[in-house]
Motif scaffolding. Structure first.
Motif, mmCIF file in Angstrom:
data_model
loop_
_atom_site.group_PDB
_atom_site.id
_atom_site.type_symbol
_atom_site.label_atom_id
_atom_site.label_comp_id
_atom_site.label_asym_id
_atom_site.label_seq_id
_atom_site.Cartn_x
_atom_site.Cartn_y
_atom_site.Cartn_z
ATOM 1 N N TRP A 7 0.702 -1.182 -0.629
ATOM 2 C CA TRP A 7 0.410 0.015 -0.191
ATOM 3 C C TRP A 7 0.807 1.136 0.069
ATOM 4 N N ASP A 8 0.976 1.688 -1.029
ATOM 5 C CA ASP A 8 1.775 2.700 -1.117
ATOM 6 C C ASP A 8 1.585 4.181 -1.145
ATOM 7 N N LYS A 9 1.570 4.849 -0.469
ATOM 8 C CA LYS A 9 1.142 6.527 -0.348
ATOM 9 C C LYS A 9 0.063 6.858 -0.420
ATOM 10 N N VAL A 10 -0.751 5.719 0.067
ATOM 11 C CA VAL A 10 -2.751 5.471 0.217
ATOM 12 C C VAL A 10 -3.490 6.834 0.938
ATOM 13 N N ALA A 11 -4.501 7.601 0.397
ATOM 14 C CA ALA A 11 -5.016 8.492 1.667
ATOM 15 C C ALA A 11 -6.413 7.435 2.668
ATOM 16 N N TYR A 12 -6.370 8.312 3.145
ATOM 17 C CA TYR A 12 -7.145 7.871 4.333
ATOM 18 C C TYR A 12 -8.499 8.313 3.881
ATOM 19 N N PHE A 13 -9.924 7.743 3.781
ATOM 20 C CA PHE A 13 -10.929 7.960 3.904
ATOM 21 C C PHE A 13 -11.221 9.136 4.060
ATOM 22 N N SER A 14 -11.250 10.240 3.059
ATOM 23 C CA SER A 14 -12.260 11.538 3.628
ATOM 24 C C SER A 14 -10.778 12.351 3.752
ATOM 25 N N SER A 15 -10.128 12.107 3.347
ATOM 26 C CA SER A 15 -8.711 12.999 4.050
ATOM 27 C C SER A 15 -7.960 13.123 3.019
ATOM 28 N N THR A 16 -7.837 13.518 1.875
ATOM 29 C CA THR A 16 -6.865 13.219 0.856
ATOM 30 C C THR A 16 -5.528 13.814 0.205
ATOM 31 N N ASN A 17 -5.308 14.691 2.050
ATOM 32 C CA ASN A 17 -3.862 14.778 2.077
ATOM 33 C C ASN A 17 -3.041 14.151 2.197
ATOM 34 N N THR A 18 -3.504 13.442 3.200
ATOM 35 C CA THR A 18 -2.487 11.956 3.516
ATOM 36 C C THR A 18 -2.226 11.307 2.955
ATOM 37 N N GLU A 19 -0.989 9.819 3.832
ATOM 38 C CA GLU A 19 -0.047 9.219 2.717
ATOM 39 C C GLU A 19 0.611 8.572 4.196
ATOM 40 N N THR A 20 -0.225 7.184 3.680
ATOM 41 C CA THR A 20 0.039 5.749 4.232
ATOM 42 C C THR A 20 1.007 4.838 3.786
ATOM 43 N N SER A 21 2.161 4.084 3.968
ATOM 44 C CA SER A 21 2.860 3.173 2.778
ATOM 45 C C SER A 21 3.253 1.928 3.787
ATOM 46 N N PHE A 22 2.790 0.916 3.629
ATOM 47 C CA PHE A 22 3.662 -0.260 4.406
ATOM 48 C C PHE A 22 2.845 -1.814 3.658
ATOM 49 N N GLN A 23 3.531 -2.493 3.477
ATOM 50 C CA GLN A 23 3.733 -3.862 2.966
ATOM 51 C C GLN A 23 3.492 -4.967 4.112
ATOM 52 N N VAL A 24 2.648 -5.862 3.376
ATOM 53 C CA VAL A 24 2.669 -7.347 3.902
ATOM 54 C C VAL A 24 3.450 -8.642 2.667
ATOM 55 N N ILE A 25 4.389 -9.087 3.895
ATOM 56 C CA ILE A 25 5.045 -9.826 2.672
ATOM 57 C C ILE A 25 4.918 -11.297 2.985
ATOM 58 N N SER A 65 14.013 -1.644 13.048
ATOM 59 C CA SER A 65 12.246 -0.329 13.038
ATOM 60 C C SER A 65 11.751 -0.381 11.842
ATOM 61 N N GLY A 66 10.349 -0.501 12.030
ATOM 62 C CA GLY A 66 9.608 -0.576 11.546
ATOM 63 C C GLY A 66 9.216 -2.733 10.654
ATOM 64 N N ARG A 67 9.819 -2.986 11.305
ATOM 65 C CA ARG A 67 9.283 -4.462 10.478
ATOM 66 C C ARG A 67 8.640 -5.906 11.846
ATOM 67 N N TRP A 68 8.044 -6.279 11.976
ATOM 68 C CA TRP A 68 7.309 -6.776 12.797
ATOM 69 C C TRP A 68 7.613 -8.380 11.754
ATOM 70 N N ALA A 69 7.776 -9.237 11.879
ATOM 71 C CA ALA A 69 8.268 -10.698 11.767
ATOM 72 C C ALA A 69 7.455 -11.234 12.466
ATOM 73 N N LEU A 100 5.972 -10.735 7.152
ATOM 74 C CA LEU A 100 6.917 -9.504 7.147
ATOM 75 C C LEU A 100 5.855 -8.410 7.081
ATOM 76 N N MET A 101 5.608 -7.806 8.658
ATOM 77 C CA MET A 101 5.161 -6.690 7.568
ATOM 78 C C MET A 101 6.279 -5.441 8.172
ATOM 79 N N ASN A 102 6.083 -4.613 6.825
ATOM 80 C CA ASN A 102 7.452 -3.456 7.016
ATOM 81 C C ASN A 102 6.380 -2.239 6.621
ATOM 82 N N TYR A 103 6.949 -1.029 7.570
ATOM 83 C CA TYR A 103 5.759 0.376 7.598
ATOM 84 C C TYR A 103 6.846 1.514 7.554
#
Length: 546
Positions: free
Chosen positions: A151-169, A229-233, A180-183
């Motif tokens: 999920w690369d720089k995805v906005a929250y609903f009704s908050s178009t100026n937000t960006e959130t990035s993470f991965q599930v592997i 930092s940023g990773r959960w396994a 692996l979860m990378n934040y």
């Protein structure tokens, strides 16, 4: 007569002392996007991928899946897609298996890309093999299949100026399977959130610390259970299981998650302590303190200079008198004392653990302190002339004799500059009130370490940082940090501009009124994690009629 409110715009520039290099997303993220050949999800609010046939079976706690769905709202499901934008809390004891990177109300129509790719050969498998063998060193693992959802720089609903990035592997070979979860950058949100995983009937589940509080999820990029930092396994094939019971919870929670086996000793970030370092130990006394400690060098602390200190058993330092307080007050308290709280809570070294201290005016500890300070504050040249180290080593909480909590507070001075390092080791969860940071007389300066006032998630302190060193928080505490000269401002600070809309009866074209408002804004920003060293400078006021 009722006054009409005045709406005014303030354009404010913030100068933030740059403490260290911020870790970039690319350092822990696996390849993603068009360059990696990803398949993109349709830009649809609450949408999902079509069914994805897996190129290799994926074992997940006793069930083996041949297909998967990547849902736009931040989670993976196996049997059917999910449009659910409000996550349920884990454990849900439901009828489906779900893996939640960050399950919340995302909207890739407005901003960002949701994509996925799977691999059966090449460099990604090599990297996955190395990662798993690092995080789980007792396994002889060779990845044969990797699935990367991003999920690369995805906005929250009704908050178009937000960006959130993470991965599930997802990673597997013929025997083992892992997540692996990378934040990356995670924007705060008022939407409900949940990260971790949950299985059918919740026989296995994990809630990542702090991930169910939208106001604190920005810290996910600094958290970890594997020291990255940023990773959960997590191991998820259903092999040997480690049961986790929270003995302090009012509702006993049992999670049979497969966790990494790399239990950490006292971290390398800790300064020397204990009998081998020649420490003096506090009395074994619930709510006790050291006797007065005469400092071998004066310690400047936000405009006051101290010649003595007390190490209090309940996790904090005071200067004028000892403290037996086991219930912390919240910062800012606007009280009449200066206090430094490594982890102020109801500790009891009368049952378990040792509290000790030592001060240094020469030797290797000063060399190490100088290196640390010049690394964390690269625009200063500081040669430490005095170091004070206070350590709480494996101390129990009151009424919970089986718990162990370890941390340090290190005071450093060179005669001009003064600093605090707070180093965290293993921190047990607790129901006792907690507080970490510092507070001054009348709270003219204070800092609350994010999430340190929530006993159920303080175990994450060992993975958090404000200087990109896992488990370490660093603060400059002499009064000079507030005065950044114009000559050095462009090199010593990061300047950020943002616009604030304020409803006020004050005339904000008046400098006295604007300074009052700016200080109020600063206090709010500090409460949410920015350092006290920020400077707010008014660039423009625009008055708008109601």
């Amino acid at each position: 007569m009722r006054l009409s409110p005045v709406f005014q715009h303030l354009l404010v520039f913030i100068s933030v002392l740059s403490l260290s290099r911020v870790q970039t997303t690319a350092e822990i993220f696996y390849p993603f996007g068009s360059a990696a050949g990803d398949t993109n999800n349709t830009a649809a609010d609450d949408g999902s991928s079509s069914v994805i046939q897996l190129l290799s079976p994926f074992p997940f706690f006793g069930r083996t899946y041949q297909q998967i769905y990547v849902n736009n709202n931040g989670h993976l499901t196996f049997n059917q897609p999910s449009s659910a934008f409000v996550p349920y809390s884990f454990p849900a004891r439901g009828s489906q298996d779900v893996i939640a990177g960050l399950w919340t109300d995302l909207d890739n129509r407005q901003r960002g890309v949701v994509s996925y790719h799977q691999y059966t050969s090449g460099n990604v498998l090599t990297r996955a093999t190395q990662d798993i063998n690092t995080h789980f060193p007792n396994l002889n693992f060779t990845a044969s299949w990797v699935f990367v959802a991003t999920w690369d720089k995805v906005a929250y609903f009704s908050s178009t100026n937000t960006e959130t990035s993470f991965q599930v592997i997802l990673i597997a070979d013929s025997n083992f399977s892992f997540i692996l979860m990378n934040y990356g950058e995670i924007a705060v949100t008022g939407h409900p959130v949940q990260a971790g995983y949950d299985t059918i009937n919740s026989t296995h589940y994990i809630v990542i610390n702090g991930s169910n509080s939208g106001s604190s999820i920005s810290n996910l990029r600094n958290s970890s259970n594997v020291g990255v930092s940023g990773r959960w396994a997590f191991r998820v094939d259903g092999g040997l299981q480690i049961s986790e019971v929270n003995p302090t919870s009012s509702t006993t929670t049992v999670s049979t998650a497969i966790l990494p086996v790399t239990a950490k000793p006292a971290p390398a970030i800790f300064y020397p302590f204990g009998s081998t370092a020649g420490d003096k130990s506090n009395p074994f006394d619930d709510d006790g303190s050291s006797s007065v400690i005469q400092l071998l060098s004066p310690f400047p602390f936000f405009g006051r200079t101290y010649q003595q200190i007390y190490v209090n058993n309940n996790g904090h330092l005071t200067f004028d008198k000892p403290s037996s307080l086991y219930t912390p007050y919240s910062f800012p308290a606007n009280r009449s004392q200066d206090i430094i709280a490594g982890l102020w809570t109801n500790l009891n070294n009368n049952v378990r653990g040792v509290i000790s201290y030592q001060q240094y005016t020469d030797g290797n500890v000063l060399t190490r302190a100088s290196q640390d300070i010049n690394t964390h504050f690269p625009n200063l040249t500081s040669n430490a002339s005095w170091v004070f180290v206070a350590t709480w080593d494996k101390v129990a909480y009151f009424n919970f004799s089986s718990t162990e909590t370890s941390f340090q507070v290190v005071l450093i001075s060179d005669g001009n500059f003064s600093f605090i390092l707070i180093n965290y080791g293993d921190i047990a969860v607790t129901e006792h009130p907690v507080q970490a940071g510092y507070d001054t007389v009348n709270s003219t300066d204070y800092f609350v370490i994010p999430e340190s006032n929530n006993g159920s998630i303080i175990s994450n302190l060992r993975n958090s940082s404000n200087v990109n060193v896992t488990g370490r928080w660093v603060f400059r505490v002499d009064s000079g940090q507030h005065n950044i000269s114009k000559e050095t401002e462009t090199t010593n600070s990061t300047v950020i501009g943002f616009r604030v809309r304020i409803k006020s009866f004050l005339d904000l074209t008046n400098s006295t009124n604007t300074n009052t408002v700016l200080q109020q804004i600063k206090r709010e920003m500090v409460k949410y994690g920015l350092p006290n060293s920020i400077e707010l400078k008014l660039r423009k006021v625009q008055r708008i009629n109601p």
